[in-house]
Design a protein around this motif. Structure first.
Motif: not given
Length: 148
Positions: A21, A30, A68, A113, A116
């Motif tokens: 997180y 992520d 994201r 990243r 999520q």
């Protein structure tokens, strides 16, 4: 506040990034790409991007793979099947299905990243079949039938 469900991750490759997180009250962990080399998505292109992770979710929970917001806003990059579902009994690699809805190519690098993961409770329905359904005020009214 309910008790947090335990989620166990297995790293399938040495460069896999353990999800975390990114803020105190973040809803999603992520997920990062784990790739042998950069992957470029042309406008309109889709790609299955590995995370190098497998996971064990407890029964009664699912993992929801979501876009994201920063990647969506800046590049038009989103998750094709948003939210993607990871079932509690799945033990294979977590793959993120990305699509480039932007106007420029987007390159994904290992460690970046890309999505999520929201852990959410699941309720399985008891399915029955009937000749008629109970009446409601809306009835069979579809898209837009309740107003704007």
């Amino acid at each position: 506040m309910s008790q947090a469900p335990p989620v166990t991750f297995k790293l399938l490759r040495p460069d896999a990034v353990v999800p975390r997180y990114m803020s105190e009250h973040a809803a999603g962990l992520d997920l990062a790409a784990a790739l042998d080399g950069p992957v470029t998505l042309a406008p309109g292109a889709r790609a299955a991007i590995g995370t190098g992770l497998a996971m064990a979710l407890p029964p009664g929970f699912e993992g929801q793979v979501r876009p994201r917001s920063g990647l969506a806003a800046r590049h038009g990059l989103t998750v094709v099947n948003a939210p993607g579902t990871i079932d509690a009994d799945y033990r294979g690699e977590c793959i993120v299905l990305l699509v480039n809805l932007g106007q420029e190519p987007v390159t994904i690098e290992s460690g970046q990243r890309i999505a999520q993961l929201v852990i959410a409770p699941v309720v399985q329905a008891v399915v029955t079949v009937a000749d008629e359904l109970p009446a409601t005020g809306r009835g069979a009214g579809g898209f837009g039938s309740t107003g704007r």
